[in-house]
Design a protein around this motif. Structure first.
Motif, PDB file in Angstrom:
ATOM      1  N   TYR A  75      27.610  42.462  15.425  1.00  0.00           N
ATOM      2  CA  TYR A  75      28.225  41.373  16.193  1.00  0.00           C
ATOM      3  C   TYR A  75      27.482  41.177  17.510  1.00  0.00           C
ATOM      4  CZ  TYR A  75      31.926  41.758  12.756  1.00  0.00           C
ATOM      5  OH  TYR A  75      32.622  41.775  11.570  1.00  0.00           O
ATOM      6  N   LEU A  76      27.051  42.273  18.119  1.00  0.00           N
ATOM      7  CA  LEU A  76      26.235  42.171  19.325  1.00  0.00           C
ATOM      8  C   LEU A  76      24.955  41.396  19.024  1.00  0.00           C
ATOM      9  CD1 LEU A  76      25.359  43.208  22.237  1.00  0.00           C
ATOM     10  CD2 LEU A  76      24.269  45.092  21.013  1.00  0.00           C
ATOM     11  N   ILE A  77      24.277  41.730  17.944  1.00  0.00           N
ATOM     12  CA  ILE A  77      23.017  41.078  17.588  1.00  0.00           C
ATOM     13  C   ILE A  77      23.247  39.607  17.275  1.00  0.00           C
ATOM     14  CG2 ILE A  77      21.175  41.028  15.857  1.00  0.00           C
ATOM     15  CD1 ILE A  77      21.540  44.080  15.605  1.00  0.00           C
ATOM     16  N   ALA A  78      24.313  39.297  16.529  1.00  0.00           N
ATOM     17  CA  ALA A  78      24.579  37.915  16.127  1.00  0.00           C
ATOM     18  C   ALA A  78      24.885  37.030  17.329  1.00  0.00           C
ATOM     19  CB  ALA A  78      25.732  37.873  15.130  1.00  0.00           C
ATOM     20  N   VAL A  79      25.692  37.510  18.254  1.00  0.00           N
ATOM     21  CA  VAL A  79      26.021  36.707  19.439  1.00  0.00           C
ATOM     22  C   VAL A  79      24.776  36.503  20.298  1.00  0.00           C
ATOM     23  CG1 VAL A  79      27.369  36.639  21.580  1.00  0.00           C
ATOM     24  CG2 VAL A  79      28.442  37.395  19.453  1.00  0.00           C
ATOM     25  N   HIS A  80      23.959  37.541  20.414  1.00  0.00           N
ATOM     26  CA  HIS A  80      22.706  37.405  21.175  1.00  0.00           C
ATOM     27  C   HIS A  80      21.806  36.348  20.530  1.00  0.00           C
ATOM     28  CE1 HIS A  80      18.851  38.217  22.976  1.00  0.00           C
ATOM     29  NE2 HIS A  80      18.361  38.610  21.814  1.00  0.00           N
ATOM     30  N   ARG A  81      21.692  36.347  19.219  1.00  0.00           N
ATOM     31  CA  ARG A  81      20.792  35.425  18.534  1.00  0.00           C
ATOM     32  C   ARG A  81      21.348  34.006  18.480  1.00  0.00           C
ATOM     33  NH1 ARG A  81      19.164  39.515  13.502  1.00  0.00           N
ATOM     34  NH2 ARG A  81      17.784  40.864  14.741  1.00  0.00           N
ATOM     35  N   GLU A  82      22.662  33.878  18.336  1.00  0.00           N
ATOM     36  CA  GLU A  82      23.260  32.547  18.166  1.00  0.00           C
ATOM     37  C   GLU A  82      23.699  31.919  19.479  1.00  0.00           C
ATOM     38  OE1 GLU A  82      23.116  31.103  15.310  1.00  0.00           O
ATOM     39  OE2 GLU A  82      22.340  32.875  14.269  1.00  0.00           O
ATOM     40  N   GLY A  83      24.033  32.736  20.490  1.00  0.00           N
ATOM     41  CA  GLY A  83      24.347  32.203  21.811  1.00  0.00           C
ATOM     42  C   GLY A  83      25.811  31.959  22.079  1.00  0.00           C
ATOM     43  N   THR A  84      26.642  31.778  21.048  1.00  0.00           N
ATOM     44  CA  THR A  84      28.072  31.542  21.237  1.00  0.00           C
ATOM     45  C   THR A  84      28.861  32.307  20.180  1.00  0.00           C
ATOM     46  OG1 THR A  84      28.194  29.608  19.783  1.00  0.00           O
ATOM     47  CG2 THR A  84      27.627  29.210  22.103  1.00  0.00           C
ATOM     48  N   LEU A  85      30.146  32.525  20.476  1.00  0.00           N
ATOM     49  CA  LEU A  85      31.017  33.195  19.508  1.00  0.00           C
ATOM     50  C   LEU A  85      31.169  32.357  18.241  1.00  0.00           C
ATOM     51  CD1 LEU A  85      33.870  34.518  21.848  1.00  0.00           C
ATOM     52  CD2 LEU A  85      31.977  35.823  20.866  1.00  0.00           C
ATOM     53  N   SER A  86      31.266  31.042  18.427  1.00  0.00           N
ATOM     54  CA  SER A  86      31.444  30.132  17.297  1.00  0.00           C
ATOM     55  C   SER A  86      30.250  30.185  16.346  1.00  0.00           C
ATOM     56  CB  SER A  86      31.652  28.705  17.800  1.00  0.00           C
ATOM     57  OG  SER A  86      31.719  27.800  16.715  1.00  0.00           O
TER      58      SER A  86
ATOM     59  N   LEU B  30      23.095  38.319  27.401  1.00  0.00           N
ATOM     60  CA  LEU B  30      23.263  39.766  27.542  1.00  0.00           C
ATOM     61  C   LEU B  30      23.197  40.184  29.004  1.00  0.00           C
ATOM     62  CD1 LEU B  30      21.030  41.038  24.605  1.00  0.00           C
ATOM     63  CD2 LEU B  30      23.505  41.328  24.789  1.00  0.00           C
ATOM     64  N   THR B  31      24.097  41.098  29.363  1.00  0.00           N
ATOM     65  CA  THR B  31      23.999  41.746  30.665  1.00  0.00           C
ATOM     66  C   THR B  31      22.877  42.787  30.609  1.00  0.00           C
ATOM     67  OG1 THR B  31      25.569  43.463  30.017  1.00  0.00           O
ATOM     68  CG2 THR B  31      26.483  41.460  31.001  1.00  0.00           C
ATOM     69  N   GLN B  32      22.616  43.436  31.734  1.00  0.00           N
ATOM     70  CA  GLN B  32      21.593  44.482  31.727  1.00  0.00           C
ATOM     71  C   GLN B  32      21.972  45.596  30.770  1.00  0.00           C
ATOM     72  OE1 GLN B  32      18.501  44.367  33.267  1.00  0.00           O
ATOM     73  NE2 GLN B  32      18.207  46.095  31.870  1.00  0.00           N
ATOM     74  N   GLU B  33      23.277  45.921  30.750  1.00  0.00           N
ATOM     75  CA  GLU B  33      23.738  46.949  29.808  1.00  0.00           C
ATOM     76  C   GLU B  33      23.499  46.496  28.368  1.00  0.00           C
ATOM     77  OE1 GLU B  33      25.394  45.749  32.289  1.00  0.00           O
ATOM     78  OE2 GLU B  33      26.055  47.402  33.589  1.00  0.00           O
ATOM     79  N   GLY B  34      23.742  45.214  28.120  1.00  0.00           N
ATOM     80  CA  GLY B  34      23.516  44.674  26.785  1.00  0.00           C
ATOM     81  C   GLY B  34      22.049  44.699  26.396  1.00  0.00           C
ATOM     82  N   LEU B  35      21.181  44.372  27.387  1.00  0.00           N
ATOM     83  CA  LEU B  35      19.735  44.396  27.123  1.00  0.00           C
ATOM     84  C   LEU B  35      19.247  45.811  26.802  1.00  0.00           C
ATOM     85  CD1 LEU B  35      18.504  41.947  29.911  1.00  0.00           C
ATOM     86  CD2 LEU B  35      18.409  41.561  27.437  1.00  0.00           C
ATOM     87  N   ASN B  36      19.894  46.800  27.425  1.00  0.00           N
ATOM     88  CA  ASN B  36      19.519  48.191  27.156  1.00  0.00           C
ATOM     89  C   ASN B  36      19.933  48.605  25.740  1.00  0.00           C
ATOM     90  OD1 ASN B  36      18.526  48.399  29.766  1.00  0.00           O
ATOM     91  ND2 ASN B  36      20.419  49.292  30.594  1.00  0.00           N
ATOM     92  N   ILE B  37      21.047  48.063  25.268  1.00  0.00           N
ATOM     93  CA  ILE B  37      21.588  48.432  23.961  1.00  0.00           C
ATOM     94  C   ILE B  37      20.865  47.685  22.836  1.00  0.00           C
ATOM     95  CG2 ILE B  37      23.641  48.257  22.487  1.00  0.00           C
ATOM     96  CD1 ILE B  37      23.770  50.506  24.458  1.00  0.00           C
ATOM     97  N   LEU B  38      20.422  46.447  23.099  1.00  0.00           N
ATOM     98  CA  LEU B  38      19.895  45.576  22.041  1.00  0.00           C
ATOM     99  C   LEU B  38      18.782  46.224  21.203  1.00  0.00           C
ATOM    100  CD1 LEU B  38      19.906  42.789  20.665  1.00  0.00           C
ATOM    101  CD2 LEU B  38      18.218  42.057  22.375  1.00  0.00           C
ATOM    102  N   PRO B  39      17.719  46.817  21.790  1.00  0.00           N
ATOM    103  CA  PRO B  39      16.666  47.399  20.942  1.00  0.00           C
ATOM    104  C   PRO B  39      17.186  48.480  20.002  1.00  0.00           C
ATOM    105  CG  PRO B  39      15.948  47.243  23.223  1.00  0.00           C
ATOM    106  CD  PRO B  39      17.416  46.962  23.222  1.00  0.00           C
ATOM    107  N   LEU B  40      18.157  49.270  20.504  1.00  0.00           N
ATOM    108  CA  LEU B  40      18.729  50.318  19.659  1.00  0.00           C
ATOM    109  C   LEU B  40      19.528  49.706  18.516  1.00  0.00           C
ATOM    110  CD1 LEU B  40      19.943  52.724  22.506  1.00  0.00           C
ATOM    111  CD2 LEU B  40      17.813  52.830  21.201  1.00  0.00           C
ATOM    112  N   ALA B  41      20.240  48.613  18.812  1.00  0.00           N
ATOM    113  CA  ALA B  41      21.022  47.934  17.780  1.00  0.00           C
ATOM    114  C   ALA B  41      20.102  47.330  16.724  1.00  0.00           C
ATOM    115  CB  ALA B  41      21.890  46.848  18.420  1.00  0.00           C
TER     116      ALA B  41
END
Length: 300
Positions: A11-22, A60-71
């Motif tokens: 879900y983190l990856i999908a929201v990052h790639r799509e830009g919105t919850l919808s 993504l926040t900075q925390e999100g950017l840190n998590i993204l590569p691991l995800a």
């Protein structure tokens, strides 16, 4: 102690790639509430906000950017595992396929790497011979025949048609224009194969020819013809593959023959045989135009 749900990472990856919850909910084929709830669960576990809304989009926040590569690494590992798990590991052991040598060498062998890549534990035995092994006696798992056999206890299905034409070198073509095809040296099958449709066609169309070379093998005849020793009838998939040869009978095949797949009815329940049958059928579908002789090159 709370345990992270690894599934929440998608879900983190999908929201990052799509830009919105919808948009993310549509990409994942779930409702928007589910996406929002799973993100909240991940943020609760990580004790950090992962997205911030900017100009109508979630970034993504900075925390999100840190998590993204691991995800994304976890996603790649999961997809690799899923692909590996989709390959049936029980498909293994010997698989014996019998056919004439020209079909083995020209049609099946080029496609063999794809079968072994999908099923690396198979041990494939390609038995090229003009005589038929007894499928009913399990001498081979799969037979590819140029005539429909009596079914009996066997499963028989048509694979394709094979076109045949008269072939010769350019020098033979020039001689044919001067003296005629019937006056050229000919190569044909051994008398034991006189019942073959192409030999019956040849006897009816050119009854006066006297063969210079006879053989039991289409591959041997093709070598004789390619060396300019004689002219003769070859399957188009074989004759067209030899750069020194031309169709002397015109752009269309002179005769068609049917190709049939044969296997024992009990063998159809064996995973390795089923995998082999699927591969054979796919291989013949992919080469259908070539087999039929529709890939004509050059002028007669």
């Amino acid at each position: 102690m709370q345990v992270m749900n690894w599934n929440d990472l998608k879900y983190l990856i999908a929201v990052h790639r799509e830009g919105t919850l919808s948009a993310a909910s549509k990409a994942l084929n779930v409702n928007q509430t589910t996406v929002s709830r799973r993100l909240q669960s991940l943020e609760t576990y990580l004790k950090a906000p992962l997205f911030q809304r900017t100009n109508g989009s979630l970034l993504l926040t900075q925390e999100g950017l840190n998590i993204l590569p691991l995800a994304e690494d976890a996603e790649a590992a999961f997809l690799k595992l899923e692909k590996q798990a989709s390959i049936p590991q029980h498909i293994q052991g010997p698989l014996k396929i019998t056919s004439i040598d020209s079909l083995i060498n020209e049609i099946l062998l080029p496609a063999l790497p794809s079968l072994l890549k999908t099923h690396p534990n198979l041990e494939v035995n390609l038995h090229g011979a003009s005589n038929n092994l007894e499928i009913s006696k399990f001498e081979a798992d799969i037979g590819i025949r140029l005539a429909r056999p009596d079914s009996g206890t066997m499963i028989v299905s048509k694979l394709s048609n094979i076109g045949l034409a008269i072939y010769g070198t350019k020098e033979m073509e020039q001689k044919a224009k001067t003296v005629g095809l019937d006056k050229l040296p000919w190569a044909k099958y051994d008398d034991q194969l006189s019942q073959l449709p192409e030999m019956q066609w040849l006897d009816a169309s050119y009854p006066s020819i006297r063969p210079s070379v006879k053989s039991y093998s289409a591959s041997t005849l093709s070598n004789v013809i390619a060396r300019g020793i004689a002219v003769g009838i070859l399957p188009c998939f074989l004759g067209d593959s030899l750069p020194t040869l031309k169709r002397l009978s015109g752009p269309h095949p002179i005769i068609d023959r049917e190709v049939w797949l044969v296997m024992h009815s009990d063998a159809n329940r064996t995973p390795r045989v089923k995998a082999g049958v699927e591969w054979v059928r796919a291989t013949f579908r992919a080469g259908e135009n070539r087999l039929k002789g529709e890939g004509f090159r050059g002028s007669p």
